[in-house]
Write a protein that holds these residues in place. Structure first.
Motif, short mmCIF file in Angstrom:
data_model
loop_
_atom_site.label_atom_id
_atom_site.label_comp_id
_atom_site.label_asym_id
_atom_site.label_seq_id
_atom_site.Cartn_x
_atom_site.Cartn_y
_atom_site.Cartn_z
N THR A 197 11.73 35.95 5.24
CA THR A 197 13.14 35.58 5.27
C THR A 197 13.92 36.27 4.15
O THR A 197 15.13 36.46 4.29
N ARG A 247 9.63 32.01 -0.72
CA ARG A 247 8.58 30.99 -0.86
C ARG A 247 9.02 29.87 -1.80
O ARG A 247 8.52 28.76 -1.72
N ASN A 257 14.94 31.07 2.58
CA ASN A 257 14.21 30.37 3.64
C ASN A 257 14.74 28.94 3.77
O ASN A 257 14.67 28.17 2.81
N PRO A 258 15.25 28.55 4.95
CA PRO A 258 15.85 27.22 5.08
C PRO A 258 14.85 26.08 4.84
O PRO A 258 15.22 25.04 4.31
N GLU A 259 13.59 26.32 5.23
CA GLU A 259 12.59 25.26 5.00
C GLU A 259 12.34 25.09 3.51
O GLU A 259 12.22 23.97 3.00
N ILE A 303 19.56 32.32 8.50
CA ILE A 303 18.43 32.20 9.43
C ILE A 303 18.76 31.20 10.53
O ILE A 303 18.42 31.39 11.69
N LEU A 355 14.70 37.31 16.52
CA LEU A 355 15.86 38.05 16.04
C LEU A 355 15.56 39.54 16.10
O LEU A 355 14.50 39.99 15.63
N ARG A 383 12.99 33.52 13.78
CA ARG A 383 13.87 32.84 12.83
C ARG A 383 13.60 31.33 12.81
O ARG A 383 14.25 30.58 12.11
N LEU A 434 7.62 31.16 11.08
CA LEU A 434 8.91 31.67 10.65
C LEU A 434 8.75 33.03 9.94
O LEU A 434 7.88 33.18 9.09
N ALA A 435 9.58 33.99 10.34
CA ALA A 435 9.65 35.31 9.69
C ALA A 435 8.51 36.25 10.07
O ALA A 435 8.45 37.36 9.58
#
Lengths: 399, 104
Positions: free
Chosen positions: A155, A309, A326-328, A345, B6, B18, B42-43
């Motif tokens: 990300t 991270r 990274n949204p998480e 994201i 994406l 994403r 993710l990613a």
């Protein structure tokens, strides 16, 4: 729009903080120096230092630059007494910069307790002395901003770093000097980067700096690639590189500097952090804070730190703005993060919108607002052995 | 491109997740629908279309490595089937690139 002000220094630069630095000159003086600092929980008193006992030109130069950084108002050196660090030269450099400076030698001052007492007495006086410095108007074109990334994942390269790149584009446009770095993380980007150089000679110097990094890492056996990077979706060093490269934005590249070189004017600069000559002293930068310290030694008033991270670090001397890609991770560590680039994201905000937020936060932080890590008291600092040759004549074409 | 993947650049032959994409998910690629044979965190990347052994892997429109085997459209693209043109990726315990540390 914030009206910026800064603390004027004798060399013409302006600081956005007015810190008393307590600097140990060998690990053997670290504890005593830290005891002095812990006596001032409510004041801007910070600990830095160099742990090695053997002399090193790089470390000496870095300590000079850090102790005469515009965010620093006064310096207390704490020496054991028998280490090789040239404390007289260092103290002279600080004194000539117009700052209050004092050196305490533990072996002469009666040991731990009396050195701590004398140190705290001196710091108390210095705090009073520098409290009188009046802030004066400061332009964005007087700011130096660094950027690093750490704890990267897939990300970082698609949200946080492109947004930091947009912020850099805006700041460069407004006349600030912006520094990006880690040539070891630009392996695979050298040709694209050389095309952005202001002169062909600078382009060649940029290319050579990356080739040097490649040789250096090949000798070490592997690149700047940690297990967490792959778990986060990055497959190769060049994939990580491109993700890191985009945080430089789209501005032309004005120069190539090495740690401690101060950008002569606004523009975008690459910092070459890989030592010159044979591989000595191990890894170029053993952790993210080593990179941040080098940015600060080159005059960075603050640093942008993009993390995927999730790093929680701040820094001594210059505040760190943490941009979470990274949204998480943002949801898990939001107390530590200044900017949620994870919105990109999740499709909530554009790269441009987050870039604008970062740019505005740079100005607000320069005006005195504390970043998350700063408010929590993060003051990480690390300085190790390295060696560099001076930059060549092609590196600063407009100077 | 809609859905969990994406496309970062027109010339890319990989797509980036994403969000976490579960095993068995049907994904509409330009070459037709594919079913994910495994969870894609993710990613992480999947192949946009079939990729031949030895082909450059493009992301951001720029090369990130070379395919070490044929990669079918929709397949996970990572350290097990691509390699760096530069420094080898440091050997990892989780050679398929998904560790317990990845949020899923």
């Amino acid at each position: 729009m914030t009206d910026l002000t800064g603390y004027p220094r004798a060399d013409g630069r302006k600081g956005i903080r007015n810190t008393v630095v307590v600097a140990y000159l060998v690990e053997c003086a670290h504890f005593v120096a830290s005891k002095i600092v812990t006596g001032f929980p409510d004041d801007d008193v910070q600990l830095i230092g160099f742990p090695g006992c053997f002399p090193n030109d790089y470390a000496a130069n870095m300590m000079d630059r850090l102790c005469t950084h515009p965010n620093v108002g006064a310096v207390l050196f704490v020496s054991l007494g028998c280490e090789s660090f040239d404390k007289v030269r260092a103290s002279t450099a600080v004194s000539e910069s117009g700052r209050p400076v004092k050196t305490l030698v533990i072996q002469k001052a009666g040991g731990t307790a009396s050195t701590v007492e004398a140190g705290r007495d001196w710091v108390r006086g210095a705090l009073g002395e520098i409290a009188d410095i009046q802030r004066v108007p400061m332009g964005i074109d007087e700011l130096i901003v660094g950027t690093v990334c750490g704890g990267s994942d897939g990300t970082s390269g698609i949200s946080g770093n492109p947004a930091a790149g947009k912020a850099f584009d805006m700041l460069v446009q407004e006349g600030a000097a912006c520094i990006f770095e880690e040539t070891g993380e630009l392996i695979g980007c050298e040709e694209i980067m050389a095309d952005r150089a202001m002169t062909p000679e600078l382009g060649q110097a940029l290319r050579e700096s990356v080739q040097k990094a490649e040789r250096y890492y090949a000798t070490l056996g592997y690149g700047s690639f940690a297990a967490g990077n792959a778990a986060g979706g990055l497959s190769t060093i060049e994939e990580k590189s491109l993700g890191a490269y985009v945080k430089s934005g789209d501005s032309p590249i004005s120069g190539l500097i090495k740690p401690g070189d101060i950008p002569p004017r606004g523009g975008l600069y690459l910092m070459d952090v890989v030592p010159d000559g044979d591989v000595r002293f191990g890894f170029p930068n053993i952790s993210d804070n080593a990179e941040i310290v080098e940015m600060i030694a080159s005059g960075a008033h603050l640093s942008l730190f993009v993390t995927g991270r999730g790093s929680v670090v701040g820094s001594a001397i210059s505040p760190v703005i943490k941009i979470c890609a990274n949204p998480e991770t943002y949801r898990a560590l939001s107390d530590d993060m200044d900017v949620n680039a994870g919105d990109i994201i999740e499709g909530v905000r554009s790269i441009e919108a987050v870039g604008q937020e970062i740019r505005d936060l740079v100005v607000a932080t320069a005006a005195g607002a504390q970043t998350k890590s700063e408010a929590m008291g993060h003051r990480e600092f690390i300085l190790t052995y390295k060696s560099f040759a001076p930059i060549g004549p092609a590196c600063l074409p407009a100077a | 491109m809609s859905g969990p993947f994406l496309l970062l650049h027109e010339t890319d032959n990989v797509l980036v997740a994403r969000q976490v994409a579960p095993e068995g998910l049907e994904v509409a690629l330009e070459v037709g629908p594919v079913t994910l044979s495994r969870l894609i965190p993710l990613a992480h990347k999947i192949a946009r279309h079939d990729i031949a052994e030895g082909a450059k892997i493009l992301k951001y429109g720029m090369p990130i490595g070379v395919a070490t085997q044929e990669i079918a459209a929709g397949e996970h693209v990572h350290v097990h089937n691509i390699r760096s043109d530069y420094t080898p990726t440091h050997a990892l315990q989780d050679a398929d690139g998904v560790s317990a540390g990845v949020a899923q």
